[in-house]
Scaffold this motif. Structure first.
Motif, short mmCIF file in Angstrom:
data_model
loop_
_atom_site.label_atom_id
_atom_site.label_comp_id
_atom_site.label_asym_id
_atom_site.label_seq_id
_atom_site.Cartn_x
_atom_site.Cartn_y
_atom_site.Cartn_z
N PRO A 420 19.87 25.68 36.72
CA PRO A 420 20.10 24.23 36.75
C PRO A 420 20.73 23.72 35.45
O PRO A 420 21.25 22.60 35.42
CB PRO A 420 18.70 23.65 36.95
N ILE A 421 20.70 24.53 34.40
CA ILE A 421 21.31 24.16 33.12
C ILE A 421 22.78 24.59 33.13
O ILE A 421 23.10 25.76 33.31
CB ILE A 421 20.59 24.83 31.93
N ALA A 443 14.70 19.50 20.79
CA ALA A 443 15.78 20.08 21.57
C ALA A 443 15.25 21.07 22.60
O ALA A 443 15.73 21.13 23.74
CB ALA A 443 16.78 20.78 20.65
N LYS A 444 14.24 21.84 22.23
CA LYS A 444 13.62 22.78 23.17
C LYS A 444 12.93 22.02 24.31
O LYS A 444 12.96 22.46 25.47
CB LYS A 444 12.62 23.68 22.44
N GLN A 445 12.31 20.88 23.96
CA GLN A 445 11.67 20.06 24.99
C GLN A 445 12.70 19.48 25.95
O GLN A 445 12.49 19.43 27.17
CB GLN A 445 10.87 18.92 24.34
N VAL A 446 13.84 19.05 25.41
CA VAL A 446 14.91 18.51 26.24
C VAL A 446 15.44 19.59 27.19
O VAL A 446 15.68 19.33 28.39
CB VAL A 446 16.07 17.96 25.37
N LEU A 447 15.60 20.80 26.68
CA LEU A 447 16.08 21.90 27.51
C LEU A 447 15.13 22.17 28.66
O LEU A 447 15.55 22.36 29.81
CB LEU A 447 16.24 23.16 26.65
N THR A 448 13.83 22.16 28.38
CA THR A 448 12.83 22.39 29.42
C THR A 448 12.84 21.27 30.46
O THR A 448 12.72 21.52 31.66
CB THR A 448 11.43 22.51 28.79
N GLU A 449 12.98 20.03 29.99
CA GLU A 449 13.01 18.89 30.91
C GLU A 449 14.25 18.92 31.80
O GLU A 449 14.18 18.61 32.99
CB GLU A 449 12.97 17.58 30.11
N LEU A 450 15.39 19.30 31.23
CA LEU A 450 16.61 19.41 32.03
C LEU A 450 16.49 20.50 33.09
O LEU A 450 17.05 20.39 34.18
CB LEU A 450 17.81 19.71 31.13
N TRP A 451 15.77 21.57 32.76
CA TRP A 451 15.55 22.65 33.72
C TRP A 451 14.73 22.13 34.92
O TRP A 451 15.00 22.48 36.06
CB TRP A 451 14.82 23.80 33.05
N ASN A 453 14.31 18.78 35.77
CA ASN A 453 14.87 17.58 36.37
C ASN A 453 16.39 17.66 36.41
O ASN A 453 17.08 17.17 35.51
CB ASN A 453 14.44 16.33 35.58
N LYS A 454 16.89 18.32 37.42
CA LYS A 454 18.33 18.49 37.57
C LYS A 454 18.99 17.15 37.88
O LYS A 454 18.47 16.36 38.66
CB LYS A 454 18.62 19.49 38.69
N GLY A 455 20.13 16.89 37.26
CA GLY A 455 20.86 15.67 37.52
C GLY A 455 20.85 14.69 36.36
O GLY A 455 21.68 13.78 36.30
N GLN A 460 19.80 11.03 28.37
CA GLN A 460 18.84 10.30 29.20
C GLN A 460 17.42 10.82 29.03
O GLN A 460 16.46 10.04 28.98
CB GLN A 460 19.27 10.40 30.68
N VAL A 461 17.27 12.14 28.93
CA VAL A 461 15.94 12.74 28.74
C VAL A 461 15.36 12.32 27.38
O VAL A 461 14.18 11.99 27.29
CB VAL A 461 16.02 14.28 28.85
N VAL A 462 16.20 12.31 26.35
CA VAL A 462 15.75 11.89 25.02
C VAL A 462 15.23 10.46 25.05
O VAL A 462 14.18 10.13 24.46
CB VAL A 462 16.89 12.04 23.99
N GLU A 463 15.93 9.58 25.75
CA GLU A 463 15.52 8.17 25.81
C GLU A 463 14.27 7.99 26.66
O GLU A 463 13.35 7.26 26.27
CB GLU A 463 16.67 7.34 26.39
#
Length: 540
Positions: A420-421, A443-451, A453-455, A460-463
């Protein structure tokens, strides 16, 4: 030009250091067992059968499909009904030529087909069509790399005797409960190339490395998927041992190994088995064996002491296979109806060893990192796409790709093209990190969240998760002050001169901020607060 020279020097320095480390590694293995093994020369040769990528079989129009219902993809020719004739698949010939060119073989412009006679239930016609006398390619070599430890790579190569086209047999399923054997002819007639290697290897690790490199080349060319678990790549290993200076010993053949890791284990076991037999006064028999992965042993299959007569004869239903190049191509021949060596050579993609060299020289990454990128299908393209789109250096990108992105792939048992990344997601994360908008932890947390929550985008995840870097100095000072007050013992240690303890305080501030603070800025703020605290005490 200066950077290129420096890169070449670095690679040469690495190679020199690698040879020194290999020498040290070999010496370190000279224990009592090692000295005993040193009295023997080990000889290993491989025969690799690779299934060619083709929609139809080698001599019939039957479809090729894995896990199709039994006997559902069988033509009259596959079932060997009388009156049927073979028609050669041009795409399979092109795949064989492409593979041969990639491993530096000489292409025979005229090759022939032969019948290899033997009886087996899954070979209903009673013979296999192969190329025994005059194969499609000869005299090549495969360059591969032997990894010693985590950081040392030894360049090696093995000579290739020949590459030949042949058809696969059917598959037998033995039912021990009902004491019967079931035959599935779906595989019968599928196009194979047999790659015969000279006995230039001496251990399981070398054989495993060579097969993995060959597998990578086949996948890069698109001539074979090389999926060993599906039987698309099968290996026969010929193994013997002899005293130094003496002729080669009697060899045994371990058949149909469908895993590179099992190949290494089978070879090493068989070498040790033969050494023990000879040292105890026994005799090695010329036999065929199989590898039992559960016990880690090779087991007897059949005797080869009496040479089997395959009664090779020219295939009467197939004319000689004629292949052209630009010089020999007749002017009155449609170029799309023949196989042209030069045309295929022009279409060759960048081969793995060339691509690894380019990655090291262009991006300045470590040699072992180039192997990691190449061993995962699609990972090189992912890495290069991220590098093109981010402000981060290639060395920083490679760390994130190999350590974090690949870890997520393995945890979820996914391939790169299933992730998904996307490269744009990874590059956006690294740009936020480079611009000081987030910390490495965030940054590692953002990567995990993007994995998960696709789309969504990284911004947006940072905010949404409030993962942005805390830049308010007053808020940071308050957090540092709270940590100092809550850890009087650590503060006392620091005041005594043990400044290493400050790392614990930094960790506490990071924990309180959920990784949203810069460790460098936190350290400076803590030092400022602690100096102020010491000065106040001295004044008192």
């Amino acid at each position: 030009m200066m950077a290129l020279c420096l890169s070449v020097r670095c690679v040469k320095a690495l190679e020199n250091r690698t040879w020194r480390c290999l020498t040290a590694f070999r010496r370190s293995r000279q224990s009592d067992a090692g000295r005993q093994d040193g009295r023997w020369e080990r000889v290993v040769g491989l025969e690799v059968h690779a299934q060619l990528c083709s929609k139809s079989k080698l001599f019939s129009g039957s479809q090729v499909q894995f896990l199709a219902p039994p006997n559902s993809l069988v033509s009259f020719l596959d079932a060997s009904l009388p009156g049927t004739l073979p028609v050669l698949n041009k795409h399979c010939v092109e795949g064989a030529v492409k593979t041969a060119l990639a491993v530096n073989c000489t292409i025979n412009k005229r090759s022939t087909f032969d019948r290899k006679h033997y009886f087996y239930a899954d070979l209903p016609v009673g013979y296999q069509i192969t190329q025994h006398r005059c194969p499609i390619a000869v005299s090549g070599n495969l360059a591969y790399n032997l990894c010693v430890g985590k950081r040392h790579v030894i360049p090696k190569f093995v000579r290739i005797k020949q590459i030949q086209l042949e058809q696969d047999s059917g598959k037998s399923f033995h039912d021990d409960v009902r004491t019967q054997t079931l035959i599935d002819l779906n595989r019968s007639g599928i196009g194979l190339i047999e790659i015969v290697m000279e006995p230039d290897m001496c251990c399981g690790n070398e054989a495993e490395a060579a097969v993995r490199e060959l597998q990578l080349i086949l996948r890069t060319l698109g001539t074979s998927h090389g999926n060993m678990s599906e039987g698309q790549l099968r290996v026969d290993a010929n193994i013997s041992v002899h005293r130094p200076g003496e002729p080669y010993g009697v060899r045994t053949e371990v058949k149909n190994i469908n895993s590179a890791r099992f190949l290494a284990r089978a070879i090493d076991y068989e070498i040790q088995r033969q050494i023990e037999i000879l040292e105890n006064g026994g005799k090695i028999l010329n036999e065929t064996r199989a590898f039992d992965y559960k016990s880690g042993q090779t087991i007897f299959m059949r005797d080869k002491e009496r040479k089997q007569d395959y009664r090779f004869m020219p295939e009467p239903n197939l004319p000689p296979l004629i292949i052209y190049d630009n010089e020999t191509l007749p002017s009155n021949v449609n170029p799309h109806q023949v196989v042209n060596i030069d045309y295929i050579r022009e279409q060759l993609p960048e081969l793995p060893n060339v691509k690894r060299r380019r990655l090291v020289e262009k991006y300045g990454i470590l040699v072992e990192h180039s192997f990691t990128l190449m061993n995962e299908d699609g990972l090189v393209q992912f890495f290069e796409s991220v590098v093109e789109q981010t402000q981060a250096s290639p060395k920083k990108v490679i760390g994130w790709v190999i350590n974090d992105f690949v870890a997520l792939l393995k945890q979820n048992n996914l391939r790169v093209n299933q992730s998904p990344i996307r490269p744009t997601d990874m590059s956006e994360i690294l740009n936020l990190l480079e611009n000081g908008c987030i910390t490495s932890f965030s940054a590692k947390q953002v990567l995990t969240e993007l994995w998960k929550n696709k789309g969504k985008t990284a911004t947006q995840v940072v905010e949404l998760k409030e993962l942005g870097l805390i830049k308010d100095q007053k808020k940071l000072e308050q957090m540092c002050q709270c940590v100092i007050e809550d850890h009087p013992e650590e503060v006392s240690e620091i005041q005594k001169g043990n400044w290493k303890v400050i790392n614990k305080l930094i960790g506490q501030v990071q924990k309180a901020s959920r990784g949203r603070t810069s460790p460098t800025l936190v350290e400076a703020t803590l030092e400022k607060k602690l100096f102020q605290r010491c000065n106040h005490r001295n004044e008192d």
